[in-house]
Design a protein around this motif. Structure first.
Motif: not given
Length: 102
Positions: A41-46, A82-84
């Protein structure tokens, strides 16, 4: 992956609206996503892909819509430091895309 997010979003939104007798199923989906797929989910979000990010945001919204327990679970497991994350503000989603018209 966008199609998977859209399918999960549709299922979750149905379990919260007119299929409320399946609310336990919706909660189990949310718990499974949080427990096993937060990195995805994080990979897709950012992601650089706006469609991917938008699909992930709508999935997160559907997860939170399941009720206060699922909202609490998402809130407690989501990394707001998260920095992104601020970069999402600069993505430039068109208004029609955000409203689901595109």
């Amino acid at each position: 992956m966008v199609l998977i997010f859209q399918a999960l979003e549709a299922i979750l939104l149905r379990t919260v609206s007119n299929l409320s007798h399946f609310s336990v199923v919706g909660m189990n989906i949310v718990k499974k996503l949080i427990r096993s797929y937060m990195k995805l989910i994080y990979a897709a979000l950012y992601s650089e892909n706006c469609k991917m990010s938008r699909g992930c945001l709508t999935l997160l919204s559907a997860m939170v819509a399941q009720g206060p327990d699922s909202a609490r679970d998402v809130y407690s497991h989501f990394d707001f430091n998260n920095k992104y994350l601020p970069g999402l503000l600069k993505k430039g989603f068109k208004k029609a895309e955000v409203l689901g018209c595109a």
